[in-house]
Design an enzyme around this catalytic site. Structure first.
Site, PDB file in Angstrom:
ATOM      1  N   ASN A 110       0.855  -1.195   0.000  1.00 13.82           N
ATOM      2  CA  ASN A 110       0.000   0.000   0.000  1.00 13.82           C
ATOM      3  C   ASN A 110       0.886   1.238   0.000  1.00 13.82           C
ATOM      4  OD1 ASN A 110      -2.424   1.640   0.440  1.00 13.82           O
ATOM      5  ND2 ASN A 110      -1.690   1.893   2.546  1.00 13.82           N
ATOM      6  N   HIS A 112       1.110   5.101   1.274  1.00 13.12           N
ATOM      7  CA  HIS A 112       0.481   5.919   2.313  1.00 13.12           C
ATOM      8  C   HIS A 112       1.194   7.281   2.380  1.00 13.12           C
ATOM      9  CE1 HIS A 112      -1.636   6.831   6.009  1.00 13.12           C
ATOM     10  NE2 HIS A 112      -0.489   7.244   6.506  1.00 13.12           N
ATOM     11  N   SER A 139       5.188   6.580   2.162  1.00 13.06           N
ATOM     12  CA  SER A 139       5.746   5.263   2.450  1.00 13.06           C
ATOM     13  C   SER A 139       5.009   4.217   1.647  1.00 13.06           C
ATOM     14  CB  SER A 139       5.548   4.910   3.939  1.00 13.06           C
ATOM     15  OG  SER A 139       6.053   5.902   4.796  1.00 13.06           O
ATOM     16  N   ASP A 148      -2.236   0.542   8.172  1.00 13.99           N
ATOM     17  CA  ASP A 148      -0.958   1.227   7.901  1.00 13.99           C
ATOM     18  C   ASP A 148       0.157   0.809   8.866  1.00 13.99           C
ATOM     19  OD1 ASP A 148      -2.257   2.644   5.853  1.00 13.99           O
ATOM     20  OD2 ASP A 148      -2.898   4.215   7.232  1.00 13.99           O
TER      21      ASP A 148
HETATM   22  C1  GRF Z   1      -2.685   9.147  -2.240  1.00 14.33           C
HETATM   23  O1  GRF Z   1      -2.201  10.240  -1.525  1.00 14.33           O
HETATM   24  C2  GRF Z   1      -2.435   7.864  -1.495  1.00 14.33           C
HETATM   25  O2  GRF Z   1      -1.218   7.844  -0.805  1.00 14.33           O
HETATM   26  C3  GRF Z   1      -3.579   7.883  -0.512  1.00 14.33           C
HETATM   27  O3  GRF Z   1      -4.667   8.363  -1.248  1.00 14.33           O
HETATM   28  C4  GRF Z   1      -4.202   9.167  -2.316  1.00 14.33           C
HETATM   29  C5  GRF Z   1      -4.707   8.559  -3.576  1.00 14.33           C
HETATM   30  O4  GRF Z   1      -4.388   9.275  -4.709  1.00 14.33           O
HETATM   31  N1  GRF Z   1      -3.775   6.585   0.088  1.00 14.33           N
HETATM   32  P1  GRF Z   1      -4.689   8.702  -6.150  1.00 14.33           P
HETATM   33  O5  GRF Z   1      -6.085   8.102  -6.167  1.00 14.33           O
HETATM   34  O6  GRF Z   1      -3.645   7.661  -6.477  1.00 14.33           O
HETATM   35  O7  GRF Z   1      -4.596   9.897  -7.045  1.00 14.33           O
END
Ligand code: GRF
Length: 223
Positions: A110, A112, A139, A148
């Site tokens: 994932n 994050h 990360s 997370d």
């Molecule tokens: C990103 O900041 C990701 O880290 C978080 O949600 C956002 C998603 O952005 N979990 P996208 O849909 O890839 O544009």
């Protein structure tokens, strides 16, 4: 060599998904191929982008299922039927129940938007600003049932600048999320990284500290 197949799980705007697909097109994903996009948001931009790109989209509304676990097991179960080498949560805004995480056998990662273990969960940019942090970032971690909390695989850092709003900081972090996710997936596809129920390894040795994204958008190993 067997094809390195990726299923991307996404719920929203899909910019990380687009970054992966652009890298794949440009030959920068280590030969990996996104074979399917799975989503809990059938009307999301990520799903529309997959469909327009000719990639299979598995998109279901959790409200059509009788239980949370039933939805999660269906989605991850169908994803696993695509025989992925890696499942990549890229803006997947759903906490998967423990049994569905187990279906992925440790091969789910994932991205994050914080320097974990700082700020798991939501509103990471607001929290970094409220704490007065001078540095923030993103990360990639292995997914475990706790939110997370899985082993951190790789990170990218950005400065927090005077006068930053949460939106400004989020944009700066997002610009580094894309190369971080691409570099991490490429490292898996090239066999440098591996992940399983026992954790994450780098060149066969259990990872003891996160890799860092350098200025050339490559991952450096901790010393
Ligand atoms: C990103 O900041 C990701 O880290 C978080 O949600 C956002 C998603 O952005 N979990 P996208 O849909 O890839 O544009």
């Amino acid at each position: 060599m067997a094809e390195f197949r990726i299923v991307v799980l996404a719920s929203g705007r899909g910019s990380n998904l687009r970054a992966l697909l652009a890298a794949q097109e440009a030959g920068r994903l280590g030969g990996a191929r996104v074979v399917c996009v799975a989503s809990n948001k059938p009307h999301s931009a990520a799903v529309a982008f997959a469909e327009n790109s000719g990639i299979e989209a598995l998109a279901y509304d959790p409200r059509d299922f009788t239980s949370r676990e039933g939805f999660d097991q269906t989605l991850v179960g169908l994803a696993m039927e695509r025989k992925p080498s890696l499942l990549v949560c890229a803006g997947f805004m759903r906490v998967l129940s423990a049994d569905s995480v187990a279906l992925a056998k440790g091969r789910m990662i994932n991205i994050h938007p914080s320097l974990l273990p700082k700020y798991p969960g939501l509103k990471t940019h607001e929290r970094a600003l409220a704490e007065g942090d001078r540095e923030h970032g993103c990360s990639v971690h292995q997914v475990v049932p706790e939110v997370d909390a899985g082993p951190v695989i790789a990170q990218a850092r950005v400065p927090v600048l005077p006068g930053d709003s949460a939106e400004m900081l989020a944009s700066r972090v997002l610009l580094r999320e894309h190369p971080l996710l691409v570099a991490t997936v490429r490292a898996f596809a090239e066999g440098k990284l591996s992940a399983g129920p026992e954790g994450v390894a780098c060149r066969g040795i259990p990872l003891h500290a996160p890799l860092s994204l350098d200025d050339d958008d490559c991952l450096s190993e901790p010393r």
